[in-house]
Write a protein that holds these residues in place. Sequence first.
Motif, PDB file in Angstrom:
ATOM      1  N   THR A  66       2.660   1.795  -3.378  1.00 46.70           N
ATOM      2  CA  THR A  66       1.796   2.015  -4.717  1.00 46.70           C
ATOM      3  C   THR A  66       0.864   3.070  -4.231  1.00 46.70           C
ATOM      4  O   THR A  66      -0.427   3.263  -5.215  1.00 46.70           O
ATOM      5  N   LYS A  97      -5.912  -5.920  -5.984  1.00 47.71           N
ATOM      6  CA  LYS A  97      -4.819  -5.703  -6.614  1.00 47.71           C
ATOM      7  C   LYS A  97      -4.452  -4.214  -6.608  1.00 47.71           C
ATOM      8  O   LYS A  97      -5.004  -3.524  -6.871  1.00 47.71           O
ATOM      9  N   HIS A  98      -2.868  -4.156  -6.422  1.00 49.00           N
ATOM     10  CA  HIS A  98      -2.263  -2.744  -6.418  1.00 49.00           C
ATOM     11  C   HIS A  98      -1.457  -2.450  -7.464  1.00 49.00           C
ATOM     12  O   HIS A  98      -1.043  -3.644  -8.075  1.00 49.00           O
ATOM     13  N   HIS A 138      -0.755   5.400  -7.317  1.00 47.94           N
ATOM     14  CA  HIS A 138      -1.457   4.866  -8.475  1.00 47.94           C
ATOM     15  C   HIS A 138      -2.949   4.899  -8.389  1.00 47.94           C
ATOM     16  O   HIS A 138      -3.354   4.231  -7.379  1.00 47.94           O
ATOM     17  N   ASN A 165      -5.365   1.671  -8.329  1.00 49.49           N
ATOM     18  CA  ASN A 165      -5.473   0.441  -7.059  1.00 49.49           C
ATOM     19  C   ASN A 165      -6.869   0.088  -6.918  1.00 49.49           C
ATOM     20  O   ASN A 165      -7.844   0.786  -7.014  1.00 49.49           O
ATOM     21  N   ARG A 166      -7.178  -1.170  -6.528  1.00 53.45           N
ATOM     22  CA  ARG A 166      -8.544  -1.857  -6.105  1.00 53.45           C
ATOM     23  C   ARG A 166      -8.069  -2.883  -4.963  1.00 53.45           C
ATOM     24  O   ARG A 166      -7.120  -3.105  -4.400  1.00 53.45           O
ATOM     25  N   ALA A 195       0.846  -1.100  -0.107  1.00 55.95           N
ATOM     26  CA  ALA A 195       0.112  -0.064   0.058  1.00 55.95           C
ATOM     27  C   ALA A 195       0.875   1.273   0.053  1.00 55.95           C
ATOM     28  O   ALA A 195       0.664   2.281  -0.592  1.00 55.95           O
TER      29      ALA A 195
END
Length: 332
Positions: free
Chosen positions: A199, A209-210, A202, A205-206, A196
Amino acid sequence: MSSDIDPAALLAVPTAGITLAVVGNPSVVAALRQITSPFYQPVTAPRGEVWTLSLYIGDPGVEAADEPAHRAEFDMAARRITVRCAKAAWLPVFGTRYARTLVRALTIGRGAVPLHGAAVEFDGIGVILVGDKMAGKTTSALSLVRCGAALVSNDDVLLVKDAVDDWRLIGGPRSVGIRLGSLAEHRPALTVDEVAAATAGHPANRADKHFLHPGDIGRLGGVARVQAPGRVLIELVCEPGPTRSRRLDGDEAAAVLSVYLEDAADRRRFDLIGALGAPAPALTADTVGSLVRGLDFYRFSHPISGWVDDLLAFVKDIAAQRGGSDTAEVMA
């Protein structure tokens, strides 16, 4: 050009022989420079052919299902690509994607071979990792990088011929997708908090998945490299049973190349590829023969979990056989 637009930022892409002149809001241009580093290098004067990448906030166009709307326009005569998006955080991401497609199309047009796979430089040896979806390419690549290798490419790689049977691996600024459900498989194991933090910048990110900008690989303790000497290709196969590996013969190696050859310079931006008139990638008999002679091909089969340590040891052994030592010591 409005008063809030900075002069162009010049980014040289030596692997394609071009310079990108990036025009747009200063914060957007700065973000694109960060995303594309170290693959595209800031310069004070153009090197080679100049392409202008114009990035504008606003006028998004048609709404997309999984991402904010954006619109791209192409003027091939002026060598200009214009991208518009209402969300500033997404604009440099979209701009990077179109720049990357342009670079790949131009390089493939000069004979580069695009493979669907990750690539790293390990102890001076360029290693390509191919395999089906969920075969472990990203887990393998990031584990190698965090154990002393350098990231060349995450999900696709270009092979460029320098001399007879001498190939280079060329990477580019493609985001690294990290599945949060597989963090325990990484070596060293990754935590959700570590991912976290790395990333955080970005926008894609969900929950499951990052995505890591390649320019941020240092946040996970790794480095990125523009290119590496092509030496080894490993096909990863996820199947029941213990880990096992073997070297492939010439016919098997040729078959692997055929399976993992990319169909186009990009899997989505066919509008730009069409505007460029870029040829579809192809493997001639001479190219296949040169790759089979120039690279060592292996297949590494592994179960769904608990296999990455064996993969790292396998790559370490290959490096030792070829005379490598520095990175092998790091991974010991």
